[in-house]
Structures are given as structure tokens and as C-alpha cells.
Design a protein around this motif. Structure first.
Motif, PDB file in Angstrom:
ATOM      1  N   ALA A   7       1.045  -1.308  -0.121  1.00 19.53           N
ATOM      2  CA  ALA A   7       0.091   0.178  -0.077  1.00 19.53           C
ATOM      3  C   ALA A   7       0.905   1.394  -0.047  1.00 19.53           C
ATOM      4  CB  ALA A   7      -0.907  -0.198   1.242  1.00 19.53           C
ATOM      5  N   VAL A   8       0.298   2.333  -0.701  1.00 19.29           N
ATOM      6  CA  VAL A   8       1.220   3.591  -0.716  1.00 19.29           C
ATOM      7  C   VAL A   8       0.223   4.695  -0.044  1.00 19.29           C
ATOM      8  CG1 VAL A   8       1.906   5.428  -2.066  1.00 19.29           C
ATOM      9  CG2 VAL A   8       2.366   3.070  -2.634  1.00 19.29           C
ATOM     10  N   GLY A   9       0.601   5.227   1.069  1.00 16.17           N
ATOM     11  CA  GLY A   9      -0.360   6.309   1.725  1.00 16.17           C
ATOM     12  C   GLY A   9       0.015   7.584   1.208  1.00 16.17           C
ATOM     13  N   LEU A  10      -0.835   8.360   0.561  1.00 18.55           N
ATOM     14  CA  LEU A  10      -0.951   9.636   0.141  1.00 18.55           C
ATOM     15  C   LEU A  10      -1.728  10.598   0.826  1.00 18.55           C
ATOM     16  CD1 LEU A  10      -1.231   9.103  -3.774  1.00 18.55           C
ATOM     17  CD2 LEU A  10       0.938   9.444  -2.484  1.00 18.55           C
ATOM     18  N   SER A  11      -1.129  11.796   1.292  1.00 19.92           N
ATOM     19  CA  SER A  11      -2.055  12.747   2.087  1.00 19.92           C
ATOM     20  C   SER A  11      -2.763  13.816   0.807  1.00 19.92           C
ATOM     21  CB  SER A  11      -1.152  13.904   2.977  1.00 19.92           C
ATOM     22  OG  SER A  11      -0.331  14.400   2.236  1.00 19.92           O
ATOM     23  N   ARG A  12      -3.571  14.651   1.089  1.00 19.25           N
ATOM     24  CA  ARG A  12      -4.261  15.788   0.247  1.00 19.25           C
ATOM     25  C   ARG A  12      -2.839  16.485  -0.417  1.00 19.25           C
ATOM     26  NH1 ARG A  12      -9.732  18.834   1.118  1.00 19.25           N
ATOM     27  NH2 ARG A  12     -10.236  17.407  -0.633  1.00 19.25           N
ATOM     28  N   ASP A  14       0.078  15.574  -1.106  1.00 21.43           N
ATOM     29  CA  ASP A  14       0.643  14.899  -2.293  1.00 21.43           C
ATOM     30  C   ASP A  14       0.086  14.973  -3.501  1.00 21.43           C
ATOM     31  OD1 ASP A  14       2.728  14.049  -0.504  1.00 21.43           O
ATOM     32  OD2 ASP A  14       1.502  12.429   0.222  1.00 21.43           O
ATOM     33  N   MET A  15      -1.058  15.487  -3.501  1.00 17.58           N
ATOM     34  CA  MET A  15      -1.972  15.317  -4.916  1.00 17.58           C
ATOM     35  C   MET A  15      -1.945  17.079  -5.466  1.00 17.58           C
ATOM     36  SD  MET A  15      -2.733  12.381  -4.888  1.00 17.58           S
ATOM     37  CE  MET A  15      -4.192  12.255  -5.905  1.00 17.58           C
ATOM     38  N   HIS A  16      -1.301  17.001  -6.457  1.00 18.60           N
ATOM     39  CA  HIS A  16      -1.296  18.371  -7.374  1.00 18.60           C
ATOM     40  C   HIS A  16      -1.667  18.311  -9.021  1.00 18.60           C
ATOM     41  CE1 HIS A  16       0.382  20.284  -3.782  1.00 18.60           C
ATOM     42  NE2 HIS A  16       1.210  19.497  -3.893  1.00 18.60           N
ATOM     43  N   TRP A  17      -2.411  19.084  -9.374  1.00 23.99           N
ATOM     44  CA  TRP A  17      -2.794  18.933 -10.785  1.00 23.99           C
ATOM     45  C   TRP A  17      -1.939  19.948 -11.457  1.00 23.99           C
ATOM     46  CZ3 TRP A  17      -5.871  15.458 -12.939  1.00 23.99           C
ATOM     47  CH2 TRP A  17      -6.659  14.805 -11.962  1.00 23.99           C
ATOM     48  N   LEU A  18      -1.030  19.464 -12.207  1.00 21.35           N
ATOM     49  CA  LEU A  18      -0.073  20.242 -13.202  1.00 21.35           C
ATOM     50  C   LEU A  18      -0.261  19.781 -14.546  1.00 21.35           C
ATOM     51  CD1 LEU A  18       3.014  19.906 -10.821  1.00 21.35           C
ATOM     52  CD2 LEU A  18       1.791  22.129 -11.009  1.00 21.35           C
ATOM     53  N   LEU A  19      -0.089  20.766 -15.258  1.00 22.18           N
ATOM     54  CA  LEU A  19       0.111  20.489 -16.739  1.00 22.18           C
ATOM     55  C   LEU A  19       1.526  20.141 -17.130  1.00 22.18           C
ATOM     56  CD1 LEU A  19      -1.608  23.391 -18.413  1.00 22.18           C
ATOM     57  CD2 LEU A  19      -2.482  20.922 -18.132  1.00 22.18           C
ATOM     58  N   TRP A  34       6.574  20.338  -4.268  1.00 27.47           N
ATOM     59  CA  TRP A  34       6.891  19.217  -3.273  1.00 27.47           C
ATOM     60  C   TRP A  34       6.399  19.956  -1.999  1.00 27.47           C
ATOM     61  CZ3 TRP A  34      12.373  17.105  -2.716  1.00 27.47           C
ATOM     62  CH2 TRP A  34      12.487  16.262  -1.616  1.00 27.47           C
ATOM     63  N   TRP A  35       6.910  21.161  -1.740  1.00 24.99           N
ATOM     64  CA  TRP A  35       6.785  21.760  -0.533  1.00 24.99           C
ATOM     65  C   TRP A  35       5.674  22.667  -0.319  1.00 24.99           C
ATOM     66  CZ3 TRP A  35       9.670  20.231   3.647  1.00 24.99           C
ATOM     67  CH2 TRP A  35      11.064  19.680   3.116  1.00 24.99           C
ATOM     68  N   GLY A  36       4.887  23.241  -1.524  1.00 22.29           N
ATOM     69  CA  GLY A  36       3.928  24.165  -1.563  1.00 22.29           C
ATOM     70  C   GLY A  36       2.691  23.723  -2.431  1.00 22.29           C
ATOM     71  N   SER A  37       2.146  24.684  -2.815  1.00 20.03           N
ATOM     72  CA  SER A  37       0.717  24.653  -3.584  1.00 20.03           C
ATOM     73  C   SER A  37       0.856  25.431  -4.883  1.00 20.03           C
ATOM     74  CB  SER A  37      -0.344  24.340  -2.918  1.00 20.03           C
ATOM     75  OG  SER A  37      -0.604  25.899  -2.369  1.00 20.03           O
TER      76      SER A  37
END
Length: 235
Positions: A7-12, A14-19, A34-37
């Protein structure tokens, strides 16, 4: 490791929408996200509307900014130091942001080096910036006009044609939390295995001079007080 993981745990976070095209156009986005949004990216873009330090002469024709690193000793390809011996060397462990440098600690420059650097790096009005980032995460920088040399652990950014308040504004920006935030989020070599800046990053820091005279006076006053302050190296 990935194949064996159940299993791989991801937090919110870790999820980013990028082109993908945006990532190809700006290689710094991996570090920013990686560090921001997207909010951090927007703030970075806002800061970057101001000219980079190295580009200030384009806006201020009577000024000149040149950057170089200190000398490199190395084990191979060394040549006689020549004119470098005219300068005494400041050990890197004596380089601090605040109060006067202990010039009594200066020592003889080496007899042989692999790279000398330029004389402009060792004399005249210049901003000195340490390559390495200490554990405090604060950038080590200072203004100097006294002559001495140093190893490539220090960058020298020569400032010609600037008024005193402009030089102190530049120094204040390097000392600021905003500069630390900006450089951390845009520098691949900070926050990884070895925390450091490179010269291109240091000379590329956006610079904004205050137009309000009262703001300018407050800023210069703070910088001057810190320049003369006795602050422990771990602060």
C-alpha cells in the motif's frame, strides 16, 4: 521497493494538478509543489515581477553588477597564485552576517590554486554570500569594501554605482524571511542532501527598492543596526 509495497499512503498535500507543458517550461515547479501549492507558485510569480539582482543595470544604467566565486585550490591543475597573494584569506568559519569580521584571523593565501577568481571579488563594494546554508536556515550575507580573498565557499557580487541605501536594501532583502522562502522553494540544492545555493541563484534574486522615503529610512536603520550587532552565529 514499489513492487513489494502492499500500500502507498498519500495525503491531500501529495496531490497536485499540473500541466506537463508547465513543468517542461519551468523546471522549478517540482520543488515548489513538493513543499507548497498553487498559492506558493502564485506568490513566486508575484515576487518575480521585480528585476533580478544581476539585471538591475538594465533598469539603472549607471550601475554595474558582476558576480564571481572565490579561489579554488584543488589537487590537480594548480598554478602559482600570482596576484592572489596580494590578498589575505578569510577562513570560511569566520564569515558571519553581522558585526565586523575578525580581520586578525586573516591568513596567507595559498601559493598554488586551480582557479584565482577575479580581483573584483576581493576588493571594492560587494555583497558576499555564503554558498552553504547553516542549520538555522538563514542566508549568510554581508556588504564589504575591505580587501581580502576567500575560497569558493563564498560568492562575491560586485556592486558599482549604487547609492548606500540601495546597497543596504539589497543586503536587507538577502537577510529577509521572504528571500529565504523564495530561494528555498526555487533552489534544487536546498532541502535535499546538502543545503547550499549556487551563484546563479544568488544573483537571480528579485530586488525591489522602496519608493516611500519613510519605508526606506526604516529599512536602512534596521540593516545598519544589524550590521553592528553582536549576534551569536547560531541565530
Amino acid at each position: 521497493f514499489v513492487e513489494n509495497a502492499q500500500a502507498v499512503g498519500l495525503s491531500r498535500g501529495d496531490m497536485h494538478w499540473l500541466l506537463q507543458a508547465d513543468c517542461l517550461n519551468d523546471e522549478r515547479l517540482w520543488k515548489i509543489y513538493w513543499w507548497g501549492s498553487h498559492r506558493d507558485e502564485a506568490l513566486i510569480r508575484t515576487v518575480e515581477r521585480f528585476p533580478r539582482l544581476i539585471d538591475l543595470p538594465k533598469k539603472m544604467p549607471d550601475t554595474k553588477v558582476t558576480a564571481d566565486i572565490g579561489f579554488v585550490e584543488g589537487k590537480t591543475g594548480r598554478k602559482p597564485s600570482g596576484w592572489l597573494k596580494e590578498f589575505k584569506e578569510l577562513p570560511i568559519d569566520k564569515f558571519e552576517s553581522y558585526e565586523a569580521l575578525p580581520l586578525s584571523s586573516l591568513r596567507q593565501a595559498p601559493d598554488f590554486v586551480r582557479r584565482k577568481g577575479t580581483r573584483e571579488a576581493y576588493e571594492g563594494h560587494r555583497l558576499l554570500v555564503r554558498r552553504g546554508i547553516p542549520a538555522t536556515g538563514k542566508i549568510t550575507a554581508r556588504l564589504e569594501n575591505r580587501s581580502f580573498c576567500f575560497k569558493h565557499s563564498i560568492f562575491a557580487i560586485s556592486l558599482a554605482g549604487f547609492e548606500s541605501w540601495q546597497e543596504k536594501t539589497i543586503l536587507g532583502i538577502f537577510w529577509s524571511s521572504l528571500a529565504r522562502y523564495y530561494l528555498f522553494l526555487t533552489t534544487g540544492s536546498w532541502g535535499m542532501w546538502h543545503d547550499e545555493l549556487n551563484m546563479e541563484v544568488a544573483e537571480g534574486l528579485p530586488i525591489a527598492f522602496p519608493h516611500d522615503l519613510s519605508v526606506r529610512a526604516r529599512l536602512v536603520n534596521v540593516v545598519e543596526r544589524l550590521q553592528g550587532a553582536s549576534v551569536p552565529s547560531d541565530n
